[in-house]
Scaffold this motif. Structure first.
Motif, PDB file in Angstrom:
ATOM      1  N   THR A 128       0.729  -1.215   0.058  1.00  0.00           N
ATOM      2  CA  THR A 128      -0.088  -0.022  -0.089  1.00  0.00           C
ATOM      3  C   THR A 128       0.713   1.321  -0.014  1.00  0.00           C
ATOM      4  O   THR A 128       0.485   2.410  -0.687  1.00  0.00           O
ATOM      5  CB  THR A 128      -1.031   0.254   1.122  1.00  0.00           C
ATOM      6  OG1 THR A 128      -1.712  -1.013   1.049  1.00  0.00           O
ATOM      7  CG2 THR A 128      -1.563   1.255   1.424  1.00  0.00           C
ATOM      8  N   SER A 129       1.918   1.263   0.835  1.00  0.00           N
ATOM      9  CA  SER A 129       2.948   2.236   0.900  1.00  0.00           C
ATOM     10  C   SER A 129       3.564   2.900  -0.257  1.00  0.00           C
ATOM     11  O   SER A 129       4.145   3.923  -0.399  1.00  0.00           O
ATOM     12  CB  SER A 129       3.591   2.316   2.434  1.00  0.00           C
ATOM     13  OG  SER A 129       4.310   1.072   2.205  1.00  0.00           O
ATOM     14  N   PHE A 130       4.117   1.615  -0.864  1.00  0.00           N
ATOM     15  CA  PHE A 130       5.216   1.636  -1.977  1.00  0.00           C
ATOM     16  C   PHE A 130       5.289   0.529  -2.734  1.00  0.00           C
ATOM     17  O   PHE A 130       4.923  -0.689  -2.477  1.00  0.00           O
ATOM     18  CB  PHE A 130       6.393   1.981  -1.158  1.00  0.00           C
ATOM     19  CG  PHE A 130       7.635   2.652  -1.891  1.00  0.00           C
ATOM     20  CD1 PHE A 130       7.421   3.895  -2.354  1.00  0.00           C
ATOM     21  CD2 PHE A 130       8.724   1.926  -2.324  1.00  0.00           C
ATOM     22  CE1 PHE A 130       8.337   4.581  -3.200  1.00  0.00           C
ATOM     23  CE2 PHE A 130       9.768   2.604  -3.251  1.00  0.00           C
ATOM     24  CZ  PHE A 130       9.485   4.085  -3.544  1.00  0.00           C
ATOM     25  N   ASN A 131       5.803   0.612  -3.932  1.00  0.00           N
ATOM     26  CA  ASN A 131       6.027  -0.494  -4.760  1.00  0.00           C
ATOM     27  C   ASN A 131       7.591  -0.810  -4.664  1.00  0.00           C
ATOM     28  O   ASN A 131       8.684  -0.011  -5.079  1.00  0.00           O
ATOM     29  CB  ASN A 131       5.928  -0.057  -6.301  1.00  0.00           C
ATOM     30  CG  ASN A 131       5.807  -1.353  -7.290  1.00  0.00           C
ATOM     31  OD1 ASN A 131       6.090  -2.538  -6.873  1.00  0.00           O
ATOM     32  ND2 ASN A 131       5.622  -0.875  -8.497  1.00  0.00           N
ATOM     33  N   TYR A 132       7.892  -2.004  -4.141  1.00  0.00           N
ATOM     34  CA  TYR A 132       9.350  -2.311  -3.783  1.00  0.00           C
ATOM     35  C   TYR A 132       9.809  -3.381  -4.854  1.00  0.00           C
ATOM     36  O   TYR A 132       9.389  -4.322  -5.265  1.00  0.00           O
ATOM     37  CB  TYR A 132       9.534  -3.050  -2.528  1.00  0.00           C
ATOM     38  CG  TYR A 132       9.152  -1.890  -1.297  1.00  0.00           C
ATOM     39  CD1 TYR A 132       9.934  -1.234  -0.631  1.00  0.00           C
ATOM     40  CD2 TYR A 132       7.735  -2.262  -0.840  1.00  0.00           C
ATOM     41  CE1 TYR A 132       9.383  -0.650   0.496  1.00  0.00           C
ATOM     42  CE2 TYR A 132       7.350  -1.338   0.119  1.00  0.00           C
ATOM     43  CZ  TYR A 132       8.267  -0.527   0.797  1.00  0.00           C
ATOM     44  OH  TYR A 132       7.637   0.323   1.832  1.00  0.00           O
ATOM     45  N   ARG A 133      11.031  -2.803  -5.715  1.00  0.00           N
ATOM     46  CA  ARG A 133      11.416  -3.597  -6.439  1.00  0.00           C
ATOM     47  C   ARG A 133      12.555  -4.537  -6.044  1.00  0.00           C
ATOM     48  O   ARG A 133      13.436  -4.370  -5.223  1.00  0.00           O
ATOM     49  CB  ARG A 133      12.318  -2.696  -7.450  1.00  0.00           C
ATOM     50  CG  ARG A 133      13.078  -3.716  -8.516  1.00  0.00           C
ATOM     51  CD  ARG A 133      13.286  -2.658  -9.898  1.00  0.00           C
ATOM     52  NE  ARG A 133      12.019  -2.209 -10.676  1.00  0.00           N
ATOM     53  CZ  ARG A 133      11.881  -1.164 -11.511  1.00  0.00           C
ATOM     54  NH1 ARG A 133      12.960  -0.201 -11.334  1.00  0.00           N
ATOM     55  NH2 ARG A 133      10.772  -0.868 -11.980  1.00  0.00           N
ATOM     56  N   LEU A 134      12.125  -5.926  -6.269  1.00  0.00           N
ATOM     57  CA  LEU A 134      12.992  -6.839  -5.540  1.00  0.00           C
ATOM     58  C   LEU A 134      14.139  -7.467  -6.891  1.00  0.00           C
ATOM     59  O   LEU A 134      15.131  -7.798  -6.336  1.00  0.00           O
ATOM     60  CB  LEU A 134      12.276  -8.374  -5.174  1.00  0.00           C
ATOM     61  CG  LEU A 134      11.132  -7.858  -4.074  1.00  0.00           C
ATOM     62  CD1 LEU A 134      10.275  -9.073  -3.991  1.00  0.00           C
ATOM     63  CD2 LEU A 134      11.867  -7.374  -3.029  1.00  0.00           C
ATOM     64  N   PHE A 135      13.863  -7.199  -8.152  1.00  0.00           N
ATOM     65  CA  PHE A 135      14.674  -7.399  -9.222  1.00  0.00           C
ATOM     66  C   PHE A 135      14.366  -6.856 -10.182  1.00  0.00           C
ATOM     67  O   PHE A 135      13.102  -6.385 -10.636  1.00  0.00           O
ATOM     68  CB  PHE A 135      14.594  -9.003  -9.433  1.00  0.00           C
ATOM     69  CG  PHE A 135      15.536  -9.452 -10.544  1.00  0.00           C
ATOM     70  CD1 PHE A 135      16.611  -9.816 -10.437  1.00  0.00           C
ATOM     71  CD2 PHE A 135      14.791  -9.446 -11.844  1.00  0.00           C
ATOM     72  CE1 PHE A 135      17.452 -10.379 -11.534  1.00  0.00           C
ATOM     73  CE2 PHE A 135      15.498  -9.875 -13.100  1.00  0.00           C
ATOM     74  CZ  PHE A 135      16.942 -10.157 -12.761  1.00  0.00           C
ATOM     75  N   ILE A 155       8.799  -3.992   5.764  1.00  0.00           N
ATOM     76  CA  ILE A 155       7.912  -2.953   5.582  1.00  0.00           C
ATOM     77  C   ILE A 155       7.041  -2.570   6.788  1.00  0.00           C
ATOM     78  O   ILE A 155       6.421  -3.376   7.374  1.00  0.00           O
ATOM     79  CB  ILE A 155       7.077  -3.362   4.341  1.00  0.00           C
ATOM     80  CG1 ILE A 155       7.717  -3.830   3.104  1.00  0.00           C
ATOM     81  CG2 ILE A 155       6.000  -2.156   3.928  1.00  0.00           C
ATOM     82  CD1 ILE A 155       6.712  -4.237   1.870  1.00  0.00           C
ATOM     83  N   ASN A 156       7.141  -1.376   7.179  1.00  0.00           N
ATOM     84  CA  ASN A 156       6.196  -0.760   8.086  1.00  0.00           C
ATOM     85  C   ASN A 156       4.873  -0.488   7.507  1.00  0.00           C
ATOM     86  O   ASN A 156       4.668   0.147   6.339  1.00  0.00           O
ATOM     87  CB  ASN A 156       6.637   0.579   8.566  1.00  0.00           C
ATOM     88  CG  ASN A 156       5.797   1.086   9.713  1.00  0.00           C
ATOM     89  OD1 ASN A 156       4.748   1.818   9.604  1.00  0.00           O
ATOM     90  ND2 ASN A 156       6.126   0.681  11.008  1.00  0.00           N
ATOM     91  N   MET A 157       3.768  -1.324   8.152  1.00  0.00           N
ATOM     92  CA  MET A 157       2.467  -1.169   7.674  1.00  0.00           C
ATOM     93  C   MET A 157       1.629  -0.703   8.786  1.00  0.00           C
ATOM     94  O   MET A 157       1.881  -0.751   9.913  1.00  0.00           O
ATOM     95  CB  MET A 157       2.153  -2.582   7.320  1.00  0.00           C
ATOM     96  CG  MET A 157       2.930  -3.187   6.137  1.00  0.00           C
ATOM     97  SD  MET A 157       2.662  -4.896   5.563  1.00  0.00           S
ATOM     98  CE  MET A 157       1.513  -4.480   4.335  1.00  0.00           C
ATOM     99  N   ASP A 161      -3.382  -2.164   5.491  1.00  0.00           N
ATOM    100  CA  ASP A 161      -2.299  -2.174   4.409  1.00  0.00           C
ATOM    101  C   ASP A 161      -2.282  -3.736   3.713  1.00  0.00           C
ATOM    102  O   ASP A 161      -2.328  -4.565   4.454  1.00  0.00           O
ATOM    103  CB  ASP A 161      -1.136  -1.514   4.777  1.00  0.00           C
ATOM    104  CG  ASP A 161      -1.040  -0.172   5.160  1.00  0.00           C
ATOM    105  OD1 ASP A 161      -1.880   0.587   4.621  1.00  0.00           O
ATOM    106  OD2 ASP A 161       0.027   0.299   5.409  1.00  0.00           O
ATOM    107  N   THR A 162      -1.837  -3.676   2.513  1.00  0.00           N
ATOM    108  CA  THR A 162      -1.838  -4.832   1.740  1.00  0.00           C
ATOM    109  C   THR A 162      -0.521  -4.980   1.066  1.00  0.00           C
ATOM    110  O   THR A 162       0.435  -4.098   0.897  1.00  0.00           O
ATOM    111  CB  THR A 162      -2.808  -5.103   0.584  1.00  0.00           C
ATOM    112  OG1 THR A 162      -2.608  -3.877  -0.274  1.00  0.00           O
ATOM    113  CG2 THR A 162      -4.205  -4.902   1.290  1.00  0.00           C
ATOM    114  N   ALA A 163       0.099  -6.345   0.652  1.00  0.00           N
ATOM    115  CA  ALA A 163       1.052  -6.453   0.022  1.00  0.00           C
ATOM    116  C   ALA A 163       1.044  -7.808  -1.056  1.00  0.00           C
ATOM    117  O   ALA A 163       0.154  -8.580  -0.576  1.00  0.00           O
ATOM    118  CB  ALA A 163       2.510  -6.881   1.173  1.00  0.00           C
ATOM    119  N   ARG A 164       1.456  -7.819  -2.057  1.00  0.00           N
ATOM    120  CA  ARG A 164       1.422  -8.870  -3.122  1.00  0.00           C
ATOM    121  C   ARG A 164       2.528  -8.615  -4.177  1.00  0.00           C
ATOM    122  O   ARG A 164       3.144  -7.900  -4.083  1.00  0.00           O
ATOM    123  CB  ARG A 164       0.213  -8.651  -3.865  1.00  0.00           C
ATOM    124  CG  ARG A 164       0.267  -7.290  -5.098  1.00  0.00           C
ATOM    125  CD  ARG A 164      -1.049  -6.934  -5.475  1.00  0.00           C
ATOM    126  NE  ARG A 164      -1.511  -6.106  -4.218  1.00  0.00           N
ATOM    127  CZ  ARG A 164      -2.941  -5.539  -4.651  1.00  0.00           C
ATOM    128  NH1 ARG A 164      -3.394  -5.709  -5.491  1.00  0.00           N
ATOM    129  NH2 ARG A 164      -3.506  -4.876  -3.613  1.00  0.00           N
TER     130      ARG A 164
END
Length: 195
Positions: A128-135, A155-157, A161-164
């Motif tokens: 929800t807070s940001f798009n984190y690039r892993l690769f 990630i601080n949530m 908040d969601t993650a996918r």
């Protein structure tokens, strides 16, 4: 306190909703009114909790033709053998934070059916807070290689908040997919509340 150092504390509650706290010299346990143990602390101050949000999910199928033309594809791990609190959805691939805190996530996938026309590949953890690039790579990948992509992040949530997990391949046609269980676990997503 008795000579064997066992003790117990409870509140007299007519509807029996108050938890009981009990222990010995080496361990403290918190038990809900229904008799379910929710937390314990051992001699090394290690806390064990049956209500701590955590999950491990993996993909059992091999989705094909999901990206390659720039389409952003959400990877849905459809089996969750560990899903304490049921905060990960095997129908949407989304984890929803039940409480505020710092969460640690681990994500991995293996892409399939790459073509020589691809110009970039991206594997992200969208929160929800940001798009984190892993690769990410802009170097064309050899068609014969199915890259294994992964990463770990804290990630601080905030509650709700969601993650996918998401992949994107660009520069070609929509032929790229991901590998599921065949026979090993290739694509998986896990996480837990750190504190």
């Amino acid at each position: 306190q008795s000579s064997n150092r066992e003790w117990s504390m409870a509140v007299n509650d007519a509807v029996n909703l108050v938890p009981t706290i009990s222990g010995t010299a080496n361990q403290i346990a918190v038990t809900q009114a229904a008799g379910t143990s929710t937390a314990s602390v051992g001699t090394a101050s290690t806390q064990l909790s049956t209500t701590q949000p955590m999950f491990f999910a993996h993909l059992t199928t091999n989705p094909t033709n999901e990206t390659g033309d720039g389409t952003v594809y959400t990877i849905i791990c459809d089996s969750a053998p560990l899903n304490q609190g049921s905060h990960y959805s095997t129908g949407t691939g989304i984890f929803t934070a039940p409480v505020d805190g710092n969460y640690i996530f681990n994500a991995q996938t293996i892409m399939s059916s790459l073509t020589s026309t691809l110009t970039s590949i991206s594997f992200n953890l969208l929160a929800t807070s940001f798009n984190y690039r892993l690769f990410y790579t802009t170097v064309p990948q050899p068609v014969s290689i199915s890259p294994k992509l992964g990463g770990c992040i804290i990630i601080n949530m905030t509650a709700g908040d969601t993650a996918r997990m998401q992949i994107t391949a660009s520069g070609g046609t929509k032929t790229v997919g991901v590998l599921g269980d065949s026979p090993t676990v290739n694509t998986h997503f896990s996480g837990f509340l750190l504190h």
